[in-house]
Design an enzyme around this catalytic site. Sequence first.
Site, short mmCIF file in Angstrom:
data_model
loop_
_atom_site.label_atom_id
_atom_site.label_comp_id
_atom_site.label_asym_id
_atom_site.label_seq_id
_atom_site.Cartn_x
_atom_site.Cartn_y
_atom_site.Cartn_z
N ARG A 74 -9.14 -18.32 -32.29
CA ARG A 74 -8.55 -17.12 -31.67
C ARG A 74 -7.69 -17.52 -30.46
NH1 ARG A 74 -8.91 -11.53 -33.48
NH2 ARG A 74 -8.05 -10.47 -31.69
N ILE A 101 -6.75 -7.48 -30.02
CA ILE A 101 -7.02 -7.68 -28.59
C ILE A 101 -6.43 -9.04 -28.22
CG2 ILE A 101 -8.83 -7.89 -26.85
CD1 ILE A 101 -8.88 -5.17 -28.18
N HIS A 118 -2.77 4.38 -26.75
CA HIS A 118 -4.07 4.55 -27.41
C HIS A 118 -4.26 6.03 -27.79
CE1 HIS A 118 -8.28 3.89 -28.28
NE2 HIS A 118 -8.56 4.98 -27.59
N ASP A 150 -5.47 -4.73 -19.67
CA ASP A 150 -6.19 -5.76 -18.90
C ASP A 150 -7.14 -6.48 -19.84
OD1 ASP A 150 -8.36 -4.12 -19.24
OD2 ASP A 150 -8.60 -3.61 -17.12
N GLY A 152 -10.15 -5.93 -20.70
CA GLY A 152 -11.15 -5.14 -21.41
C GLY A 152 -10.51 -4.48 -22.63
N ASP A 154 -9.06 -1.37 -23.92
CA ASP A 154 -8.47 -0.09 -23.51
C ASP A 154 -8.94 0.36 -22.12
OD1 ASP A 154 -7.13 0.09 -26.00
OD2 ASP A 154 -8.90 0.96 -26.93
C1 GRF Z 1 -0.92 5.08 -32.77
O1 GRF Z 1 -1.61 6.30 -32.79
C2 GRF Z 1 -1.56 4.11 -31.81
O2 GRF Z 1 -2.04 4.70 -30.66
C3 GRF Z 1 -2.70 3.60 -32.65
O3 GRF Z 1 -2.12 3.41 -33.92
C4 GRF Z 1 -1.06 4.35 -34.10
C5 GRF Z 1 0.17 3.56 -34.45
O4 GRF Z 1 1.09 4.35 -35.11
N1 GRF Z 1 -3.29 2.43 -32.09
P1 GRF Z 1 2.52 3.78 -35.52
O5 GRF Z 1 2.32 2.43 -36.21
O6 GRF Z 1 3.36 3.66 -34.29
O7 GRF Z 1 3.07 4.80 -36.48
#
Ligand code: GRF
Length: 212
Positions: A74, A101, A118, A150, A152, A154
């Site tokens: 990783r 991540i 998010h 950061d 963590g 989200d």
């Molecule tokens: C978004 O809702 C993002 O927050 C989540 O995955 C979705 C991605 O959508 N992690 P896209 O690939 O931009 O259509």
Amino acid sequence: MAPSGSPSRIVVLVSGSGTNLQALLDAIAEAGEEAYGARIVAVGADREGIVGLERAERAGLPTFVCRVRDHGSREEWDRALAEAVAAHQPDLVVSAGFMKIVGREFLARFGGAFVNTHPALLPSFPGAHGVRDALAYGAKVTGCTVHFVDDGVDTGPIIAQGVVEIVEEDTEEGAAALHERIKEVERRLLVEVVGRLCRDGYRIEGRKVLVP
Ligand code: GRF
């Protein structure tokens, strides 16, 4: 951000359909790079064969794929990703549905200039199932959060949030419909936030993000 006057250079990372990437591309095309304050210089992904990469290619952008399984560990993947991104000399890196991540090396290079979006109102419902978890919890509102990344999951400083109501028709089986409503808000928010950060600059003081 970028040396004054010139549009900031953005690298966008994707893992899926790339509608957030498309919203950024459309907003920049509509306003013009100077007026928007940024241009996308490359799009990276952690997997091949996704619509997000097709959108980038259609826009004539350089793309790169950095897959965990092609690396011995990783940490090696994280270093390779950081190098692939750094090759495009970004002022800002945007994770737009990038489902990985990142590690220490990536954050050492881009921490403080790495934005994620998010699909929940952080700090509630972090992780890969933010939409489903909000529904299962019985929350009445959810939404989206644009934040700096950061070390963590989200947990980084919040830049902006958008609220979406959860209605009775939203069942856990129907999480996709709620996610679509969230994504409508999310795309607008991401376009607004990235533009503001690039045009106006910002400071991060502890948990607070200050945009003049
Ligand atoms: C978004 O809702 C993002 O927050 C989540 O995955 C979705 C991605 O959508 N992690 P896209 O690939 O931009 O259509």
